[in-house]
Motif scaffolding. Structure first.
Motif, PDB file in Angstrom:
ATOM      1  N   GLY A  64       0.717  -1.167  -0.166  1.00  0.00           N
ATOM      2  CA  GLY A  64       0.033  -0.215  -0.002  1.00  0.00           C
ATOM      3  C   GLY A  64       0.804   1.172  -0.003  1.00  0.00           C
ATOM      4  N   LEU A  65       0.199   2.511  -0.096  1.00  0.00           N
ATOM      5  CA  LEU A  65       0.710   3.669  -0.122  1.00  0.00           C
ATOM      6  C   LEU A  65      -0.099   4.520   0.979  1.00  0.00           C
ATOM      7  N   ASN A  66       0.667   5.278   2.002  1.00  0.00           N
ATOM      8  CA  ASN A  66       0.130   6.272   2.545  1.00  0.00           C
ATOM      9  C   ASN A  66       0.549   7.717   2.686  1.00  0.00           C
ATOM     10  N   LEU A  67      -0.593   8.416   2.976  1.00  0.00           N
ATOM     11  CA  LEU A  67      -0.419   9.941   2.865  1.00  0.00           C
ATOM     12  C   LEU A  67      -0.904  10.456   4.012  1.00  0.00           C
ATOM     13  N   GLY A  68      -0.137  11.563   4.575  1.00  0.00           N
ATOM     14  CA  GLY A  68      -0.941  12.047   6.046  1.00  0.00           C
ATOM     15  C   GLY A  68      -0.091  13.483   6.507  1.00  0.00           C
ATOM     16  N   TYR A  69      -0.185  13.425   7.719  1.00  0.00           N
ATOM     17  CA  TYR A  69       0.475  14.755   8.439  1.00  0.00           C
ATOM     18  C   TYR A  69       1.396  13.972   9.669  1.00  0.00           C
ATOM     19  N   GLU A  70       2.389  14.661   9.683  1.00  0.00           N
ATOM     20  CA  GLU A  70       3.577  14.023  11.000  1.00  0.00           C
ATOM     21  C   GLU A  70       3.902  15.402  11.449  1.00  0.00           C
ATOM     22  N   ASP A  71       4.122  15.172  12.693  1.00  0.00           N
ATOM     23  CA  ASP A  71       4.854  16.198  13.849  1.00  0.00           C
ATOM     24  C   ASP A  71       5.577  15.629  14.495  1.00  0.00           C
ATOM     25  N   SER A  72       6.925  16.363  14.476  1.00  0.00           N
ATOM     26  CA  SER A  72       8.381  15.717  14.859  1.00  0.00           C
ATOM     27  C   SER A  72       8.827  16.613  16.043  1.00  0.00           C
ATOM     28  N   GLY A 258      42.652  26.546  15.638  1.00  0.00           N
ATOM     29  CA  GLY A 258      42.944  27.825  15.549  1.00  0.00           C
ATOM     30  C   GLY A 258      41.748  28.485  14.878  1.00  0.00           C
ATOM     31  N   GLU A 259      40.939  27.653  14.482  1.00  0.00           N
ATOM     32  CA  GLU A 259      39.890  28.122  13.652  1.00  0.00           C
ATOM     33  C   GLU A 259      38.196  28.113  14.166  1.00  0.00           C
ATOM     34  N   ALA A 260      38.131  27.052  14.835  1.00  0.00           N
ATOM     35  CA  ALA A 260      36.662  26.615  15.280  1.00  0.00           C
ATOM     36  C   ALA A 260      36.527  25.700  16.443  1.00  0.00           C
ATOM     37  N   PHE A 261      35.630  26.193  17.542  1.00  0.00           N
ATOM     38  CA  PHE A 261      35.532  25.009  18.605  1.00  0.00           C
ATOM     39  C   PHE A 261      34.721  24.009  18.043  1.00  0.00           C
ATOM     40  N   GLY A 262      35.123  22.742  18.445  1.00  0.00           N
ATOM     41  CA  GLY A 262      34.208  21.472  18.257  1.00  0.00           C
ATOM     42  C   GLY A 262      32.922  21.250  19.349  1.00  0.00           C
ATOM     43  N   ILE A 263      31.763  21.153  18.464  1.00  0.00           N
ATOM     44  CA  ILE A 263      30.650  21.044  19.249  1.00  0.00           C
ATOM     45  C   ILE A 263      29.896  19.772  18.846  1.00  0.00           C
ATOM     46  N   ASP A 264      29.678  19.162  19.946  1.00  0.00           N
ATOM     47  CA  ASP A 264      28.752  17.788  19.749  1.00  0.00           C
ATOM     48  C   ASP A 264      27.378  17.883  20.470  1.00  0.00           C
ATOM     49  N   ALA A 265      26.555  17.126  19.874  1.00  0.00           N
ATOM     50  CA  ALA A 265      25.281  17.433  20.271  1.00  0.00           C
ATOM     51  C   ALA A 265      24.621  16.055  20.496  1.00  0.00           C
ATOM     52  N   ASP A 266      23.526  15.732  21.254  1.00  0.00           N
ATOM     53  CA  ASP A 266      22.595  14.710  21.508  1.00  0.00           C
ATOM     54  C   ASP A 266      21.112  15.235  20.895  1.00  0.00           C
ATOM     55  N   ILE A 267      20.640  14.511  20.309  1.00  0.00           N
ATOM     56  CA  ILE A 267      19.331  15.028  19.580  1.00  0.00           C
ATOM     57  C   ILE A 267      18.295  13.938  19.686  1.00  0.00           C
ATOM     58  N   ASP A 268      17.341  13.916  20.829  1.00  0.00           N
ATOM     59  CA  ASP A 268      16.194  12.999  21.115  1.00  0.00           C
ATOM     60  C   ASP A 268      15.030  13.272  20.072  1.00  0.00           C
ATOM     61  N   VAL A 269      14.845  12.315  19.306  1.00  0.00           N
ATOM     62  CA  VAL A 269      13.708  12.285  18.491  1.00  0.00           C
ATOM     63  C   VAL A 269      12.305  11.589  18.684  1.00  0.00           C
ATOM     64  N   THR A 270      11.195  12.177  18.498  1.00  0.00           N
ATOM     65  CA  THR A 270       9.992  11.608  18.702  1.00  0.00           C
ATOM     66  C   THR A 270       9.148  11.941  17.701  1.00  0.00           C
ATOM     67  N   SER A 271       8.035  11.450  17.268  1.00  0.00           N
ATOM     68  CA  SER A 271       7.263  11.852  16.355  1.00  0.00           C
ATOM     69  C   SER A 271       5.705  11.335  16.471  1.00  0.00           C
ATOM     70  N   GLN A 272       4.722  12.000  16.109  1.00  0.00           N
ATOM     71  CA  GLN A 272       3.444  11.405  15.882  1.00  0.00           C
ATOM     72  C   GLN A 272       2.834  11.783  14.612  1.00  0.00           C
ATOM     73  N   ALA A 273       2.073  10.763  13.948  1.00  0.00           N
ATOM     74  CA  ALA A 273       1.461  10.764  12.627  1.00  0.00           C
ATOM     75  C   ALA A 273      -0.011  10.288  12.378  1.00  0.00           C
ATOM     76  N   LEU A 274      -0.464  10.862  11.501  1.00  0.00           N
ATOM     77  CA  LEU A 274      -1.992  10.578  11.182  1.00  0.00           C
ATOM     78  C   LEU A 274      -1.748  10.143   9.822  1.00  0.00           C
ATOM     79  N   LEU A 275      -2.204   8.958   9.438  1.00  0.00           N
ATOM     80  CA  LEU A 275      -2.075   8.467   7.970  1.00  0.00           C
ATOM     81  C   LEU A 275      -3.314   7.806   7.565  1.00  0.00           C
ATOM     82  N   LEU A 276      -3.531   8.129   6.208  1.00  0.00           N
ATOM     83  CA  LEU A 276      -4.541   7.299   5.182  1.00  0.00           C
ATOM     84  C   LEU A 276      -3.897   6.593   4.215  1.00  0.00           C
ATOM     85  N   ALA A 277      -4.246   5.457   3.875  1.00  0.00           N
ATOM     86  CA  ALA A 277      -3.415   4.602   3.117  1.00  0.00           C
ATOM     87  C   ALA A 277      -4.591   3.652   2.351  1.00  0.00           C
TER      88      ALA A 277
END
Length: 282
Positions: A64-72, A258-277
């Protein structure tokens, strides 16, 4: 009297010539064959209801194919700040190290599944899916006390997610299925940063610079849905999906002496979606 005795002697011999008793081993084999036939017939009769269960609108191979809306939601936390020297020193990030990002976007995807019936109401199956939405948001200034006032902007993008899950469903009637899917997920997260020559993160005497990094993260997703059969091969479904996609570990700005600070980051990702297929059954 003598003739009768002769007949009595001859007749047993005559019967033996035309109706010998069945040997014991042949008799046992015959009985075993009869028992096997009865058992096989019983198993076939018991299996007939199960075979009929498998013939419903939702079993077998589907695509199948689904289409919808997602919030991340993308929760940024600066993990480390490294000075632009050799060896680089790690600075204390401080309390102001996080920022919450979010975005909503059009979602699209494809999937294939295989379902089989447990009885006349319950089904189980497996599903493989691809989901895309290209949600993104940016920090206008890298969080972290040592970098206060910096103008380095970093954009977080959620590019695509693959899902592999198990599915359980219950037939509300012959044409309507309520189902749930629990999936493992694999998601690509990308970070792109632009560091101006502001003297906070990057060298004010050098041109502005850009960096990019990505991470593939694993998580899980839970979906609840209803599927309605329209014909022998076609059905439609509506689904709500929540996903905890995991934590991406990225280098937002690469350290350069001599040019740039190093910056590391952690990114927690969650999402909600409503889909029709739209679903096709093979």
């Amino acid at each position: 009297m003598g003739d009768n005795k002769l007949c009595a002697i001859v007749l047993p011999s005559f019967r033996g010539a035309h109706s010998r008793p069945i040997p014991p081993f042949l008799s046992l084999g015959t009985k075993m064959k009869m028992k096997s036939t009865i058992v096989a017939s019983s198993l076939l009769a018991a299996a007939l209801p199960a075979l009929s269960f498998a013939d419903n609108a939702f079993t077998g191979v589907q695509a199948g194919l689904n289409l919808g809306y997602e919030d991340s939601s993308m929760d940024w936390e600066t993990d480390s700040i490294i000075t632009p020297a050799t060896p680089g020193n790690s600075l204390a990030v401080g309390a102001n190290d996080s920022e919450s990002l979010d975005d909503s976007a059009f979602a699209y995807g494809v999937f294939t599944s295989y379902n089989m019936a447990l009885n006349d109401r319950w089904i189980v199956g497996a599903e493989l899916a691809y989901q895309g939405s290209n949600t993104s948001d940016s920090v206008k200034s890298i969080p972290g006390d040592p970098l206060a006032g910096n103008q380095t902007e970093a954009e977080v993008e959620i590019n695509q997610t693959f899902l592999l899950g198990i599915k359980g469903g219950y037939l509300l009637n012959a044409s309507t299925l309520a189902y749930s899917t629990l999936s493992a997920t694999l998601t690509e997260v990308e970070v792109n940063s632009d560091c101006p020559s502001d003297g906070t993160v990057c060298n004010p005497g050098s041109p502005a610079r850009s960096d990019s990094d990505d991470d593939n993260i694993t998580g899980w997703a839970l979906a609840l849905g209803l599927e309605k059969s329209l014909s022998e091969n076609l059905s439609v479904r509506a689904e709500y999906r929540y996903a905890d996609l995991g934590t991406a570990n990225v280098t937002a700005v690469k350290k350069e002496n001599g040019e740039a600070f190093g910056i590391d980051a952690d990114i927690d990702v969650t999402s909600q979606a409503l889909l029709l297929a739209a679903v096709y059954k093979f």
